[in-house]
Design an enzyme around this catalytic site. Sequence first.
Site, PDB file in Angstrom:
ATOM      1  N   ASP A  23      54.168  40.156  33.263  1.00 15.29           N
ATOM      2  CA  ASP A  23      52.694  39.969  33.281  1.00 15.29           C
ATOM      3  C   ASP A  23      52.107  41.359  32.957  1.00 15.29           C
ATOM      4  O   ASP A  23      52.268  42.450  33.447  1.00 15.29           O
ATOM      5  CB  ASP A  23      52.189  39.868  34.774  1.00 15.29           C
TER       6      ASP A  23
ATOM      7  N   HIS B 120      51.295  42.481  37.048  1.00 16.38           N
ATOM      8  CA  HIS B 120      52.137  42.432  38.385  1.00 16.38           C
ATOM      9  C   HIS B 120      53.478  42.750  38.132  1.00 16.38           C
ATOM     10  O   HIS B 120      54.560  42.547  38.637  1.00 16.38           O
ATOM     11  CB  HIS B 120      52.035  40.973  38.984  1.00 16.38           C
TER      12      HIS B 120
ATOM     13  N   SER C  84      42.259  30.357  44.378  1.00 14.33           N
ATOM     14  CA  SER C  84      43.788  30.445  44.184  1.00 14.33           C
ATOM     15  C   SER C  84      44.606  29.596  45.451  1.00 14.33           C
ATOM     16  O   SER C  84      45.828  29.641  45.300  1.00 14.33           O
ATOM     17  CB  SER C  84      44.289  31.963  44.482  1.00 14.33           C
TER      18      SER C  84
ATOM     19  N   CYS D  49      49.381  35.587  41.362  1.00 14.85           N
ATOM     20  CA  CYS D  49      49.543  36.246  39.860  1.00 14.85           C
ATOM     21  C   CYS D  49      48.783  35.084  38.687  1.00 14.85           C
ATOM     22  O   CYS D  49      48.984  34.069  38.662  1.00 14.85           O
ATOM     23  CB  CYS D  49      50.836  36.364  39.282  1.00 14.85           C
TER      24      CYS D  49
ATOM     25  N   ASP E  95      43.870  38.765  34.463  1.00 15.99           N
ATOM     26  CA  ASP E  95      44.712  38.603  35.684  1.00 15.99           C
ATOM     27  C   ASP E  95      43.410  39.295  36.911  1.00 15.99           C
ATOM     28  O   ASP E  95      42.800  40.158  36.152  1.00 15.99           O
ATOM     29  CB  ASP E  95      45.934  39.167  35.885  1.00 15.99           C
TER      30      ASP E  95
END
Lengths: 602, 362
Positions: free
Chosen positions: A347, A366, A323, A379, A360
Amino acid sequence: MQRSQLKYTFQKRLGFITGLITILIFIIGLRFFYLQIFQYDFYKLKASNNSIRTIPIEPSRGIIFDRNGKVIADNRLIYNLELERGRTHNLDEIIQKLAPIIKVSSSDKELYQEILEANPFTDSIPVKTDLALDEVAAFSAKRFLFDEIQLKIRQKRYYHFNDITAHLVGHINRINKTDIEELQKNDLYKRYYASRHIGKTGIEKSYERLIHGFPGYKQIEVNAKNNVIQLLKTVPATDGDNINLTIDIELQKLAHESFGDKRGALVAIDVNNGEILTYVSQPGFDPNLFIDGINSKNWAALNNSKTKPMLDRVIHGLYPPGSTLKPFVGLSALENNIRKPPFTIDDPGYFNIGNKRFNDWKKTGHGTVGIIEAIKVSCDTFFYGLGLDLGVTQMNKDLSQYFFGRKTGIDMMNEKAGLLADAKWKKNKLNQSWFKGETAITAIGQGFTQVTPLQLAYATALIANPNLNQKPHLLLYSEKKELFNNEQTPPKVSLDNLKLIQEGMLQVTQEGGTAAFLGKGISYSMAAKTGTAQVFSLQGQEYDEESLPEHLKDHALFIAYAPAENPRVAVAVIVEHGGHGGSTAGPIAKKFFDNYMKQISY
Amino acid sequence: MNNLLMLFKKTDHYLLGLIITIITLGLFTLASSDQSGTRLVLSQLINIIIGMIFMVWIVLTDPKKIFFYAPFLYLFSILLLLGVLFFGYESHGAQRWLNFGFFKFQPSETLKLTVPLILAWLYSNNDKNINIWQHLKAFILITIPFYLVFSQPDLGTALMISFCGLIIIFTAGLSAKFITISTIIFFAASPFLWLSLQPYQQKRVLTLFDPFGDALGSGYQTIQSMIALGSGGLIGKGWGNATQTYLDFLPEASTDFIFAVFSEEFGFLGVVGVLIIYLLIFYRCMFMVSKMQDTFSRLLSIGITMSIFFGLLVNLGMISGMLPIVGVPMPLFSYGGTSMVVSLISIGIIMTLYNNKTLIAN
């Protein structure tokens, strides 16, 4: 005088001159005959160094300091027992004779043989190196017993910080055949006729040209018995340049300690000028072992270790960015006018491509997420869709602006470029076609993408300071003030877009961010991004950090810069198999910032 | 194309061939002595090209122009010498160079051309009646540059230029009686001449007789050069194997001492080959001179041929330990721009005088 008479004189005198030329050239010829044929043996003897001998003088290797002038590597004086090359020695007999006062080990003997074979230039070869002072005293007292052995004072490289700077500073080693070929190819061999050592890795290699210096020599006249009659000429050696690195050795030490026995890397870059303040690769090794040729036992231990201590993880370690890539992918999207605020997604915790579901990391999702929020909570769903809209080609093009997939240009040898994969690469490499899903996971830093810790740190510095126009570099200055051009054009970026990314990264350490716990109770503000890189595909099983064996655990990554409002330094931390990025890599980065801030507040 | 063909016809093929051979050998030797890779070779190539352009230009020039400009060229070179004395650039304890920024220039080299020029001009102005006054004028014209070069101080070049001038006076027809008398006077005066030498020059002359007596100082170059020559033997050590050059044993290996490198690499056989080529060059020049009809062409050609010859003689005498070290390059062989260009211009002058031998006489 009549004209005809003049002509007569002229032709006669012309003849005289021609005769003179012939005779004088003949005399010159005779002189050469005398020297080259008649006295050939005499001069051949002279030429073969029997009367005039050249003794090379080794230049002293330049000292390596940190940015504050603390010595990292210098030269110690040591005592060696050496035998002259060119005379035949009975090594075993000599060792036996020495035994009562000095013990010569089998590895000393090995070293002697090795140098004898591999270093044709050295005029004397050590039987025993680095004598203890009492050994020197003992030998001196009984010197008359050993006229073939010479007690010599030599310089030996000494690395003061052992494993702390092992990869950064690198080490020297004896010049071997490959080095000689390389030097000859580059027409540098003449600089090495007095030398025994050459830089092999790290700074010692990349700045070899500066540190090494130029040899000198002494010419002495000796008689047939090899006794020195007189000193003819001394050309002193020009010592190598002393250099200062951009490294702050105190920060380096503290960063090293904060890893404990974890493996990984930490790079810290001054965002204003590209100076690398800290360059840690863990685990390290003792570079002092290498100086006179590492013995086979130590070599095997280092080389076969599963922890790969010899790997310079900063520039040679390749990791999936996880990430930590998201801020850069997000910036790429903004620059291409997609996902710009007020764009948001809702989401649900997953993203569907065809009939395939991409989860996710947070199963419940989220909720409503824009670009800033997407970075703050990392996210995945947001980025899956973003990746598909952006396309892998455009994404790679923009990432490449931030030096992913290409070299940053650091002043170290053989920096790895990492990898930005696309359809063409996959076709060539694996002969498979590219799936849409791969674009999606590439956007969250998984998939084929590989980066070095240095690339992460430099890219982070470029986010912190879009005007940073210097390559990451390690040389602060050299004694001779040689100018090095480190300039490098920074990526073109819209400041508005960049501010959104910076805001997202700042919120990572705020309430609700993935590294909120790091932002608590610190006196400065930190912009960051956490990352977790999968080492092992679980194929549908649940990831349970506790139950997985150590070598299958995820890599933890963390990038950050501080202070967020007025950035000074950017950091990338990777902890191999460290699990979640925020929890293992983050604290190491935070500790670095704490130390750094403490230092600059003086 | 036609112009090129014309030009080729105008150059003397024998002379051109011999000179190119020598220059090529010099380049090869330079390549093996060049410690800096190819830098010197490339820069020498540029010197050669510049010299060749000058040579071609001279070959295409009408000798009458040369005659016309002779006094100006002489005056100009004297001015340059004065320039050296006042603005010169010092190297190895002697001021010989003028620095023009992008190139350095050694004015004393130009005298090898301008002294023969002015003497030939002087004699041909009144060649029906050459008398003792003209010889005296000639002598003065030699003395001025001699003194200026001598005070640089560059004894070697000064002596070479004056020998060259004396040869011209000799061929112009100075009486044998006078020559004998002045020789005697010269030897009588030589102790005073000795005292006027710089201490370093005296030392160099003395070391000549016993180079090993001062192996550390001024004998050093001579010894190293003789070792290089002597160890070459009959066939030499082969190209690129001049061990004396390696490690700086031999100083000035690319300039004044380049032939020592050659002798070490190619031995006595190589030396004989080169000497024969030079001898052929001088024979060819002398042949061309003998065909010339007028005083100016003859005296000028003799003068510049002799200046090349003296350069060779002094250089080879120096590296073989027969003459003191005076810093004279080997013509057409040593590394160096001014010397190469001047030598090639000299050759060009002889060629154009030969081409126009009947023209001028009429």
